[in-house]
Design an enzyme around this catalytic site. Sequence first.
Site, PDB file in Angstrom:
ATOM      1  N   SER A  86       3.213   4.522  -2.488  1.00 36.96           N
ATOM      2  CA  SER A  86       3.487   3.113  -2.799  1.00 36.96           C
ATOM      3  C   SER A  86       2.544   2.659  -3.903  1.00 36.96           C
ATOM      4  O   SER A  86       1.455   3.227  -4.082  1.00 36.96           O
ATOM      5  CB  SER A  86       3.241   2.283  -1.538  1.00 36.96           C
ATOM      6  OG  SER A  86       3.032   0.927  -1.848  1.00 36.96           O
ATOM      7  N   TYR A  98      -2.681   0.028   4.988  1.00 38.18           N
ATOM      8  CA  TYR A  98      -1.430   0.644   4.506  1.00 38.18           C
ATOM      9  C   TYR A  98      -1.692   1.390   3.191  1.00 38.18           C
ATOM     10  O   TYR A  98      -1.375   2.578   3.067  1.00 38.18           O
ATOM     11  CB  TYR A  98      -0.359  -0.440   4.311  1.00 38.18           C
ATOM     12  CG  TYR A  98       0.884   0.059   3.603  1.00 38.18           C
ATOM     13  CD1 TYR A  98       1.770   0.905   4.246  1.00 38.18           C
ATOM     14  CD2 TYR A  98       1.164  -0.319   2.282  1.00 38.18           C
ATOM     15  CE1 TYR A  98       2.908   1.383   3.595  1.00 38.18           C
ATOM     16  CE2 TYR A  98       2.289   0.140   1.633  1.00 38.18           C
ATOM     17  CZ  TYR A  98       3.159   0.992   2.289  1.00 38.18           C
ATOM     18  OH  TYR A  98       4.277   1.457   1.644  1.00 38.18           O
TER      19      TYR A  98
HETATM   20  N1  LIG Z   1      10.606  -0.550   0.938  1.00 36.75           N
HETATM   21  C1  LIG Z   1       9.593  -0.662   0.091  1.00 36.75           C
HETATM   22  O1  LIG Z   1       9.442  -1.675  -0.631  1.00 36.75           O
HETATM   23  C2  LIG Z   1       8.593   0.458  -0.055  1.00 36.75           C
HETATM   24  C3  LIG Z   1       7.707   0.444  -1.136  1.00 36.75           C
HETATM   25  C4  LIG Z   1       6.785   1.475  -1.268  1.00 36.75           C
HETATM   26  C5  LIG Z   1       6.750   2.509  -0.351  1.00 36.75           C
HETATM   27  N2  LIG Z   1       7.623   2.486   0.700  1.00 36.75           N
HETATM   28  C6  LIG Z   1       7.535   3.594   1.660  1.00 36.75           C
HETATM   29  O2  LIG Z   1       8.808   4.199   1.763  1.00 36.75           O
HETATM   30  C7  LIG Z   1       8.990   4.713   3.083  1.00 36.75           C
HETATM   31  C8  LIG Z   1      10.296   4.172   3.648  1.00 36.75           C
HETATM   32  O3  LIG Z   1      10.260   2.757   3.594  1.00 36.75           O
HETATM   33  P1  LIG Z   1      11.540   1.890   3.981  1.00 36.75           P
HETATM   34  O4  LIG Z   1      11.320   0.545   3.414  1.00 36.75           O
HETATM   35  O5  LIG Z   1      12.766   2.652   3.666  1.00 36.75           O
HETATM   36  O6  LIG Z   1      11.344   1.810   5.569  1.00 36.75           O
HETATM   37  P2  LIG Z   1      12.310   1.263   6.726  1.00 36.75           P
HETATM   38  O7  LIG Z   1      13.558   0.692   6.182  1.00 36.75           O
HETATM   39  O8  LIG Z   1      11.429   0.405   7.587  1.00 36.75           O
HETATM   40  O9  LIG Z   1      12.630   2.603   7.528  1.00 36.75           O
HETATM   41  C9  LIG Z   1      11.562   3.288   8.134  1.00 36.75           C
HETATM   42  C10 LIG Z   1      12.011   4.633   8.627  1.00 36.75           C
HETATM   43  O10 LIG Z   1      10.854   5.280   9.214  1.00 36.75           O
HETATM   44  C11 LIG Z   1      11.133   5.622  10.553  1.00 36.75           C
HETATM   45  N3  LIG Z   1       9.955   5.437  11.392  1.00 36.75           N
HETATM   46  C12 LIG Z   1       9.085   4.407  11.390  1.00 36.75           C
HETATM   47  N4  LIG Z   1       8.142   4.580  12.329  1.00 36.75           N
HETATM   48  C13 LIG Z   1       8.428   5.758  12.944  1.00 36.75           C
HETATM   49  C14 LIG Z   1       7.837   6.493  14.008  1.00 36.75           C
HETATM   50  N5  LIG Z   1       6.755   6.059  14.674  1.00 36.75           N
HETATM   51  N6  LIG Z   1       8.393   7.663  14.372  1.00 36.75           N
HETATM   52  C15 LIG Z   1       9.496   8.107  13.741  1.00 36.75           C
HETATM   53  N7  LIG Z   1      10.103   7.470  12.740  1.00 36.75           N
HETATM   54  C16 LIG Z   1       9.582   6.302  12.343  1.00 36.75           C
HETATM   55  C17 LIG Z   1      12.279   4.708  10.983  1.00 36.75           C
HETATM   56  O11 LIG Z   1      13.031   5.384  11.956  1.00 36.75           O
HETATM   57  P3  LIG Z   1      13.639   4.676  13.286  1.00 36.75           P
HETATM   58  O12 LIG Z   1      13.901   3.247  12.947  1.00 36.75           O
HETATM   59  O13 LIG Z   1      14.858   5.485  13.591  1.00 36.75           O
HETATM   60  O14 LIG Z   1      12.590   4.834  14.301  1.00 36.75           O
HETATM   61  C18 LIG Z   1      13.069   4.533   9.703  1.00 36.75           C
HETATM   62  O15 LIG Z   1      13.971   5.586   9.530  1.00 36.75           O
HETATM   63  C19 LIG Z   1       7.742   4.315   3.866  1.00 36.75           C
HETATM   64  O16 LIG Z   1       6.836   5.377   3.880  1.00 36.75           O
HETATM   65  C20 LIG Z   1       7.179   3.163   3.071  1.00 36.75           C
HETATM   66  O17 LIG Z   1       5.792   3.023   3.236  1.00 36.75           O
HETATM   67  C21 LIG Z   1       8.538   1.495   0.876  1.00 36.75           C
END
Ligand SMILES: NC(=O)c1ccc[n+]([C@@H]2O[C@H](COP(=O)([O-])OP(=O)(O)OC[C@H]3O[C@@H](n4cnc5c(N)ncnc54)[C@H](OP(=O)(O)O)[C@@H]3O)[C@@H](O)[C@H]2O)c1
Length: 258
Positions: free
Chosen positions: A139, A152
């Site tokens: 990120s 984070y």
């Molecule tokens: N969205 C952004 O703006 C952004 C920016 C920079 C980096 N990121 C990074 O990109 C990645 C994905 O982000 P996102 O926004 O797509 O997230 P999201 O929509 O919240 O989805 C999170 C995913 O992670 C899984 N997860 C979370 N906690 C878990 C646990 N304890 N055990 C197993 N699975 C778990 C969830 O699975 P279940 O719901 O099935 O449990 C879900 O599939 C993350 O690493 C985040 O830090 C995101």
Amino acid sequence: MNSDLAHRTALVTGATAGIGRATALALAERGADVIVHGRDAERAAGTVARITALGGTARFEPADLSDPADVTRLAERAGDVDILVNNAGIFRFARTADTDQATFDAHVDVNLRAPYLLVQALTPGMAQRGRGAIVSISSGAATTPGTGTGIYGATKAALESLTRVWAAEFGPAGVRVNAVAAGPTRTEGTAAYGDAFEAAGKSVALQRLASADEIAAAVVFLCSEAAGYVNGHTLAALGGMPALGQGSPDGRSPAGTA
Ligand SMILES: NC(=O)c1ccc[n+]([C@@H]2O[C@H](COP(=O)([O-])OP(=O)(O)OC[C@H]3O[C@@H](n4cnc5c(N)ncnc54)[C@H](OP(=O)(O)O)[C@@H]3O)[C@@H](O)[C@H]2O)c1
């Protein structure tokens, strides 16, 4: 359709939503057999069904990544994996003074320890087969300070550091390790921020949020042979830094204020 990833098995953590689901679909479109990881069986079934509809192959493997024993079981059930995408992550923002120990531990456990354990468990097989690609989702918070992004961002900075170490350790065996630093991206996880999140999009040079597909495209590039000589790199899919103003000698301050 480019099927350059045919006969490759990809494990995508957190493939039930957001960036992980988009990555799972994009890898399947390129021919990879995908192991869809997450906790939510219903959402996982949705990802698997979409991959099947594309003519691809996918199966669901559940695991709670906050539990190290469950992470180890996931690696065992996954079997031979050619591509590992460490995508699953949590983000609960609070100033340091307001971050309790449970929140601290949850970030370290899911965002850092789980990828570490998966890499430990899956790289010996990759090394034996003489090939593999690992991509972790970082990120902008890893490098840009933000009020409330402390623990984070620290887990993401650690992941970027490990990316460089793992590239050095596993590169000789033909395993490439990279990361994608994602900018503000519309996902299920960020939906909770509502319209306020749009402002984060306005703060980058492109002046908009990323789609999950755009981040997935960067991940797939790093998994593919097109990135065959890219190792230990964090690709910035951050939408670009906006200029502060007219140029100045130090390259940072608006002219006339330096
Ligand atoms: N969205 C952004 O703006 C952004 C920016 C920079 C980096 N990121 C990074 O990109 C990645 C994905 O982000 P996102 O926004 O797509 O997230 P999201 O929509 O919240 O989805 C999170 C995913 O992670 C899984 N997860 C979370 N906690 C878990 C646990 N304890 N055990 C197993 N699975 C778990 C969830 O699975 P279940 O719901 O099935 O449990 C879900 O599939 C993350 O690493 C985040 O830090 C995101």
